[in-house]
Every structure is written in C-alpha cells, then in structure tokens.
Scaffold this active site. Structure first.
Site, PDB file in Angstrom:
ATOM      1  N   GLU A  19      50.062  -2.205  -7.861  1.00 15.39           N
ATOM      2  CA  GLU A  19      49.165  -2.052  -8.851  1.00 15.39           C
ATOM      3  C   GLU A  19      49.417  -1.359 -10.069  1.00 15.39           C
ATOM      4  OE1 GLU A  19      45.008  -1.956  -6.814  1.00 15.39           O
ATOM      5  OE2 GLU A  19      46.331  -3.332  -5.076  1.00 15.39           O
ATOM      6  N   GLU A  66      47.819  -9.860   1.516  1.00 13.92           N
ATOM      7  CA  GLU A  66      46.701  -9.425   1.472  1.00 13.92           C
ATOM      8  C   GLU A  66      45.793 -10.263   1.545  1.00 13.92           C
ATOM      9  OE1 GLU A  66      45.673  -6.105  -1.164  1.00 13.92           O
ATOM     10  OE2 GLU A  66      47.034  -5.246  -0.597  1.00 13.92           O
TER      11      GLU A  66
HETATM   12  O1  9MR Z   1      40.976  -2.575   2.870  1.00 13.29           O
HETATM   13  C1  9MR Z   1      41.541  -1.708   2.044  1.00 13.29           C
HETATM   14  C2  9MR Z   1      39.724  -0.606   2.136  1.00 13.29           C
HETATM   15  O2  9MR Z   1      39.747  -0.675   3.572  1.00 13.29           O
HETATM   16  C3  9MR Z   1      40.351   0.719   1.495  1.00 13.29           C
HETATM   17  O3  9MR Z   1      38.593   1.607   1.594  1.00 13.29           O
HETATM   18  C4  9MR Z   1      40.670   0.572  -0.026  1.00 13.29           C
HETATM   19  C5  9MR Z   1      40.637   1.569  -0.915  1.00 13.29           C
HETATM   20  O4  9MR Z   1      40.909   1.219  -1.753  1.00 13.29           O
HETATM   21  O5  9MR Z   1      42.210  -0.755  -0.431  1.00 13.29           O
HETATM   22  C6  9MR Z   1      41.430  -1.850   0.687  1.00 13.29           C
HETATM   23  O6  9MR Z   1      42.892  -2.532   0.835  1.00 13.29           O
HETATM   24  C7  9MR Z   1      43.133  -2.680  -0.875  1.00 13.29           C
HETATM   25  C8  9MR Z   1      44.724  -2.838  -0.605  1.00 13.29           C
HETATM   26  O7  9MR Z   1      46.011  -1.488   0.184  1.00 13.29           O
HETATM   27  C9  9MR Z   1      45.556  -2.533  -1.991  1.00 13.29           C
HETATM   28  N1  9MR Z   1      44.796  -4.033  -2.480  1.00 13.29           N
HETATM   29  C10 9MR Z   1      43.818  -4.134  -2.744  1.00 13.29           C
HETATM   30  C11 9MR Z   1      43.295  -3.841  -1.044  1.00 13.29           C
HETATM   31  C12 9MR Z   1      41.758  -4.377  -0.932  1.00 13.29           C
HETATM   32  O8  9MR Z   1      40.819  -3.210  -1.685  1.00 13.29           O
END
Ligand code: 9MR
Length: 335
Positions: A136, A244
């Site tokens: 990102e 994802e």
């Molecule tokens: O699913 C993840 C969630 O449990 C966390 O709280 C969050 C924190 O930023 O991150 C989520 O996963 C993310 C992923 O690592 C990167 N792309 C976006 C995902 C959804 O936010």
C-alpha cells in the site's frame, strides 16, 4: 460434481492457481481448521507476521502464532504467503527511532530492516512461496503519487527498490509481490503502473502485483477494470496474485446497520459477482499465480468492523455455519 460433498476448491483449481485464506491461530482448529484442510492450499497470516506483531521490540521476536501456522501448513500440505514486510500500519515504532528517541537515520533503519528480514526469511522461507514485500505505498488522493510514510520519509524516494533488494538477498526463490488495494481502478492503476515501471527499470526484483480484491456485490465496471489491470501489469512482465479477496454485501458508502442477515437479492448479486470474477481469473490463469480470500467463512471477517464498526457482513464463500454458499457453487460449476 458440485453436489458432491467431497469437492475441494483447491483441487478444482489445481491447474489454475493456488487457493488461499487469511487466518488467525483460532482458525487452525475446529470448523475453520477442517475447511482449511479441505479447500485451501495456501495460508496467509492475517496479522501474525506483520512487523509490529512478530517483532514488537528490537531484541524481541514473537514467533508463537506464525510458528503454529507454519506447523499447520506443514502437516497439511499447504504453503504460506508472507505478509508483510513494509507497510505504514502495524509497524513497531522502535524501528524509526534512535537511542535518543529521535528519528533514526536511513542507515540505521536499513540495517534494522535487513536484520528483521533475515530472521523472518530464515525461519519461514521453506514454507513461504511468496512475500508481500511492500504494501500500500501508492497514495489514494488524486494528483499525489506516493503515500507519505515514515518508511519513505526516512529511506527516500527509491525505498521500494531498496526493500525488494533486501528481501531478494535473503530469499531468492520466492515470488516477491507489491501489494495494494483498488489498484485495478483506472487512476490508481496508472499510478501503480508508473511506480512499477520506474522501479523495474532501476532493477528492483519485483515479480508480481498483489491485487487485494476487497470488493463488493455492486462494484460497477469491476470486470473491465480487472481485465485492464491484469493486462497492464502483465505488459511490464509481472505476474498477478489476488491477495485479500472478499465480496462485501455493502458498498463503501452504504452505512446501514439494520440488516441482520443477507437478503435474497444480496446473495444473488454475490453469487453473480463471484461467478464473473472467477471467470476472469480463469481466463488469465497463465498470469494469476494465487487467489487468497481474506478469511474463511462469514463467521469471522474484518468486514464486520469496516467501514462500519460492529456491523455484520457476509463476504465469504462459506456461511455462518461453514456451509458452502451459492457463491461457492458458482465458482466450481465450470468443470
Ligand atoms: O484483517 C486485518 C485486521 O484484522 C487488522 O485489524 C487490520 C489492521 O490494519 O489489518 C487487516 O488486514 C489488512 C491487510 O493486512 C492489508 N490490506 C488491508 C487489510 C484489511 O484492512
């Protein structure tokens, strides 16, 4: 064949791409554990391998959760995606601070990152076939190219290249991925394309683009955007990973909280969306190397708290009981 209770998603797609799921340690047992063993051949740690979780302070690593995932993967013949080395979220602050609590120098941050990558790669590279190296980094706001992050501020303009080189030094076999969301949408696609083109030109060892695929049942233009994006990235010689995926019942702007179970219309739109999206993935099977869902069943999804905290969503292929939804049937009905 789709009526056959023994059907396995990973098996159906074995000549196409890997089928993955993001997991927590709780998913390795009981219902989700069984679904993982049956339908998936790739695991991503939803949080456990992020910098802040696995390396909370300079002299302390916490491998417990990631090790459990590795053991599960090894005993059940799954591989893992490593997620993620450099991101603006869930990163420990210590890496950016020197011993006086001031912003650390570029040299110090690179040295620490190199040590971090070395430890993680050595521990997990036998089971990890691909790393999300940078996550990102592109800015969403129109007119701005890069997200302003501590990584970029300290490491400088070419930090993406630097980070890919550091990971390549430690693992020269894995597929190295630049991972982002909305990067199939035209404006972000062009920004991402420009960044990748420049980094590749400078020699960065980037193998693939991760399309996160946090989508919804009403995404207009998605199929056209997706095809264009796959072709644009492929024109740079890159492969694609879908990293994802989820198909939310709610558009981003839809903040309703009064829907307590998915309506018939929602389920119908979701199965159409899954059907269409997977047709595109299959069409590009020479380029797409993995498709990972950001969860397993509707029982647990990060979408329950995003963009509306505490609102239930149902974005996955398996329902609250772990049963296959009609969306599942739609993506296996091509055989
Ligand atoms: O699913 C993840 C969630 O449990 C966390 O709280 C969050 C924190 O930023 O991150 C989520 O996963 C993310 C992923 O690592 C990167 N792309 C976006 C995902 C959804 O936010």
């Amino acid at each position: 064949m789709t009526e056959n209770g023994l059907i396995s998603l990973a098996e159906v797609y074995k000549d196409y791409f890997k089928i993955g799921a993001a997991v927590t340690v709780n998913d390795l047992v009981r219902l989700h554990g069984e679904l993982l063993k049956k339908h998936f051949n790739s695991l991503t740690a939803e949080n456990a391998m992020k910098f802040g979780e696995i390396h909370p302070s300079e002299d302390r690593f916490d491998f417990e959760k990631a090790d459990k995932m590795m053991e599960f993967a090894k005993s059940n013949h799954l591989k893992m995606r490593g997620h993620t080395f450099v991101w603006h979220n869930q990163t420990s602050d210590w890496i950016f601070l020197d011993t006086n609590g001031k912003e650390a120098s570029k040299e110090l941050v690179i040295d620490r990152l190199r040590k971090h990558v070395e430890v993680i790669c050595n521990r997990y590279k036998d089971i990890v076939y691909t790393w999300d190296v940078v996550n990102e980094a592109i800015e969403d706001k129109t007119g701005e190219q890069y997200r302003d992050t501590k990584w970029r501020r300290i490491l400088g303009e070419d930090y993406i290249k630097t980070v890919f080189e550091i990971v390549k030094e430690q693992d020269d076999k894995a597929e190295l991925v630049y991972n982002d969301y909305n990067n199939e949408q035209p404006e972000k696609l062009e920004k991402t394309y420009r960044m990748l083109e420049e980094m590749l030109h400078k020699g960065a060892p980037i193998d693939s683009v991760g399309i996160q695929a946090h989508w919804s049942i009403r995404d207009s233009n998605l199929m056209d955007d997706l095809k264009r994006a796959i072709e644009r990235y492929a024109s740079l010689g890159l492969k694609i990973q879908v990293t994802e995926m989820d198909v939310s019942m709610f558009e981003f702007e839809d903040k309703r909280k009064d829907i307590l179970e998915p309506t018939t219309e929602m389920l119908y739109l979701q199965e159409q969306a899954y059907h269409n999206i997977f047709s595109v993935f299959r069409e590009y099977k020479e380029l797409v190397t993995s498709v990972t869902f950001w969860g397993i069943s509707d029982r647990y999804t990060w979408k329950d708290n995003f963009p509306v905290r505490g609102r239930k969503d149902w974005p996955m292929l398996f329902d609250m009981k772990g049963e296959k939804k009609s969306s599942f049937e739609k993506i296996v009905d091509f055989i």
